[in-house]
Design an enzyme around this catalytic site. Structure first.
Site, PDB file in Angstrom:
ATOM      1  N   GLU A   1     -11.833  -2.741  -2.296  1.00 26.75           N
ATOM      2  CA  GLU A   1     -11.415  -4.135  -2.120  1.00 26.75           C
ATOM      3  C   GLU A   1     -11.189  -4.401  -0.640  1.00 26.75           C
ATOM      4  O   GLU A   1     -10.628  -3.558   0.072  1.00 26.75           O
ATOM      5  CB  GLU A   1     -10.089  -4.467  -2.845  1.00 26.75           C
ATOM      6  CG  GLU A   1     -10.180  -4.482  -4.343  1.00 26.75           C
ATOM      7  CD  GLU A   1      -8.845  -4.803  -5.031  1.00 26.75           C
ATOM      8  OE1 GLU A   1      -7.966  -5.424  -4.389  1.00 26.75           O
ATOM      9  OE2 GLU A   1      -8.700  -4.432  -6.203  1.00 26.75           O
TER      10      GLU A   1
ATOM     11  N   GLU B   1      -4.450   0.600  -7.395  1.00 26.04           N
ATOM     12  CA  GLU B   1      -3.262   0.349  -6.575  1.00 26.04           C
ATOM     13  C   GLU B   1      -1.942   0.728  -7.231  1.00 26.04           C
ATOM     14  O   GLU B   1      -1.134  -0.138  -7.580  1.00 26.04           O
ATOM     15  CB  GLU B   1      -3.222  -1.124  -6.140  1.00 26.04           C
ATOM     16  CG  GLU B   1      -4.371  -1.501  -5.237  1.00 26.04           C
ATOM     17  CD  GLU B   1      -4.145  -2.830  -4.510  1.00 26.04           C
ATOM     18  OE1 GLU B   1      -3.108  -3.469  -4.731  1.00 26.04           O
ATOM     19  OE2 GLU B   1      -5.011  -3.203  -3.700  1.00 26.04           O
TER      20      GLU B   1
HETATM   21  C1  PNW Z   1      -4.605  -6.370  -4.822  1.00 24.23           C
HETATM   22  N1  PNW Z   1       1.052  -7.620  -1.898  1.00 24.23           N
HETATM   23  O1  PNW Z   1      -3.332  -6.782  -5.128  1.00 24.23           O
HETATM   24  C2  PNW Z   1      -5.236  -6.203  -6.177  1.00 24.23           C
HETATM   25  O2  PNW Z   1      -5.913  -5.013  -6.386  1.00 24.23           O
HETATM   26  C3  PNW Z   1      -6.024  -7.385  -6.625  1.00 24.23           C
HETATM   27  O3  PNW Z   1      -5.964  -7.466  -8.024  1.00 24.23           O
HETATM   28  C4  PNW Z   1      -5.522  -8.631  -5.924  1.00 24.23           C
HETATM   29  O4  PNW Z   1      -6.061  -9.809  -6.418  1.00 24.23           O
HETATM   30  C5  PNW Z   1      -5.824  -8.448  -4.452  1.00 24.23           C
HETATM   31  O5  PNW Z   1      -5.234  -7.255  -3.955  1.00 24.23           O
HETATM   32  C6  PNW Z   1      -5.383  -9.601  -3.556  1.00 24.23           C
HETATM   33  O6  PNW Z   1      -3.999  -9.731  -3.601  1.00 24.23           O
HETATM   34  C7  PNW Z   1      -2.296  -6.977  -4.257  1.00 24.23           C
HETATM   35  O7  PNW Z   1       1.832  -8.543  -2.179  1.00 24.23           O
HETATM   36  C8  PNW Z   1      -1.379  -7.960  -4.601  1.00 24.23           C
HETATM   37  O8  PNW Z   1       1.250  -6.876  -0.894  1.00 24.23           O
HETATM   38  C9  PNW Z   1      -0.274  -8.171  -3.822  1.00 24.23           C
HETATM   39  C10 PNW Z   1      -0.081  -7.386  -2.691  1.00 24.23           C
HETATM   40  C11 PNW Z   1      -0.996  -6.392  -2.344  1.00 24.23           C
HETATM   41  C12 PNW Z   1      -2.105  -6.205  -3.141  1.00 24.23           C
END
Ligand code: PNW
Length: 454
Positions: free
Chosen positions: A359, A173
């Site tokens: 994911e 990401e």
């Molecule tokens: C992803 N947002 O993170 C990551 O790849 C993971 O490590 C994480 O635990 C998972 O999604 C769930 O959040 C994100 O705020 C964290 O938009 C925050 C955001 C998006 C993805």
């Protein structure tokens, strides 16, 4: 690997891989063991006010010590694949120089344990735990960081490929860690550098990815597959009118112009460069060739959708109504269509040979009943609908070959700390007990039928 057959009438190809995902800092703990150096997430989580309740990854799920039991749990659930990440500062405590000889011991043992239990390891080489020493030298604002990343990834892929790992992802990401880490500062390293610097450091991150693809191929045993995991904005057409569907494709390309589009096309879109004007990144044609080094697989993380429609100039992003259903995380609206239109539009635009959903999942206010059960019906609903939409994407020609639920275990959810639970397995952080939730039972039974009744 099992042979992949043409898509059957039920839409899920035989040989499809069902798995679960985690990331080093979110589950491992043991932050001082084996000579591990500090990462930007150690620094950030230990800075007051940055993470909910002052939570840190110091212990997390103690996966570093409990991985054997957790692999048994995966096996009992019927998982066929497991996505984990390597902590860069375990291998190069200050990010560069000479690797720590014992730095990969833990991952080699984990990989052996997975293989012994018939579970295919998928290894992410950078899931946000940048060595603090590199941040002290400018982090992603320093082009040397891209070289150091490639050196680290080439070394680790060489070692782990000889331990039998066949699937590597360079990064997780880019959009999230660039925008949250350096754009608004809600993630480590907690900076808000402004548009021009953000565009340039994002370019350096893309270079880190491209150089790493080359380093992994140069150092690995033959037959490894290299990809990256990205979470593109997933535009969903508001109606099924052809002009709205076209608008969604345009939005997929433009909304992700600095990330997935640049990597898969080897260029920044004209619209992106025009929009940024003087703040556009500086780059060479040679760099764009590096950035777009051919990939064997594209990993897509999808949680939520962005509704769009056709409008003068191409497309319009529609606002999210305040009462739109959402999960325990406000950013995570319940809109499973991202699992259909996301892979489908990526396929139409860029024709990847292989897509993995690396994911997908949701947070919920999971609590244990007096009988010791976690009845997360909201997550069952979310996953069932997302998987049904994924099946629709496959029917429409998307080359989706595997799916990883986020996450196996409740874990350190970045700035939300332990307050948000994404696991299909509940973790009691007081005593590290694991309890499969109802969603784990749903997922296991779904795997057993290869998605027959989705
Ligand atoms: C992803 N947002 O993170 C990551 O790849 C993971 O490590 C994480 O635990 C998972 O999604 C769930 O959040 C994100 O705020 C964290 O938009 C925050 C955001 C998006 C993805």
């Amino acid at each position: 690997e099992k042979p992949s057959e043409p898509h059957g009438p039920d839409g899920i190809p035989a040989g499809f891989l069902w798995g679960a995902a985690t990331a080093s800092y979110q589950v491992e703990g043991a932050v001082h063991e084996g000579g591990r150096g500090a990462s930007i997430w150690d620094t950030f989580s230990h800075t007051p006010g940055k993470v909910q309740n002052g939570d840190t990854g110091d212990v997390a799920d103690d996966f570093f010590h409990r991985y054997r039991d957790d692999v048994q749990l995966m096996k009992r659930m019927g998982l066929q694949a497991f996505r984990f990440s390597v902590a860069w500062p375990r291998v190069f405590p200050s990010g560069s120089g000479t690797p720590l000889v014992q730095g990969l011991d833990f991952y080699k043992k984990l990989v052996d344990e997975l293989h012994a239990n018939g579970i295919e390891p998928f290894c992410t080489l950078y899931h946000w735990d940048l060595p603090q020493a590199l941040q002290d030298n400018g982090g992603w604002e320093n082009p040397d960081t891209a070289r150091h990343l490639a050196d680290y990834e080439g070394y680790v892929a060489g070692e782990l490929s000889r331990a039998g790992v066949r699937h590597f992802f360079t990064m997780n990401e880019i959009r999230t860690f660039a925008e949250l880490g350096y754009g608004n500062g809600t993630h480590a390293p907690g900076l808000a550098v402004g548009r021009k610097r953000l565009a340039q450091l994002t370019h350096t991150i893309l270079m880190g990815h491209g150089l790493s693809v080359q380093a992994i191929r140069a150092h690995s045993a033959t037959g490894v597959r290299v990809g990256l995991c990205e979470n593109p904005v997933a535009p969903v057409p508001a109606t099924l009118e052809p002009e709205d569907v076209r608008a969604a494709a345009l939005a997929m390309r433009e909304e992700n112009a600095a990330y997935l589009t640049a990597i898969l096309e080897g260029r920044y879109t004209e619209k992106y460069l025009r929009r940024l004007e003087d703040d556009a990144p500086r780059f060479t044609a040679d760099e764009m060739r590096t950035i777009s080094s051919p990939l064997d697989a594209v990993g897509l993380n999808f949680y939520t959708s962005t509704y769009v429609r056709s409008a003068p100039g191409g497309y319009e992003v529609l606002p999210t109504p305040s009462d739109f259903p959402h999960t325990a995380s406000t950013w995570l609206t319940v809109s499973p269509e991202c699992m259909h239109w996301g892979p489908r539009l990526v396929q139409e635009l860029w024709q990847p040979k292989t897509i993995y959903i690396t994911e997908n999942g949701c947070s919920a206010a999971d609590t244990m009943t007096s009988r010791g059960e976690v009845l997360d019906t909201g997550r069952v609903m979310y996953l069932r609908n997302c998987l049904g939409q994924m099946r629709q994407a496959i029917r429409n020609g998307a080359a989706v070959k595997g799916y990883f639920v986020w996450s196996l275990l409740d874990n350190f959810e970045w700035a939300d700390g332990y307050s948000k639970r994404f696991g299909v397995v509940y973790v009691d952080y007081g005593n590290q007990t694991r309890t499969p939730k109802l969603s784990a039972q749903f997922y296991s039974s779904m795997i057993a039928s290869n998605g027959a009744d989705l």
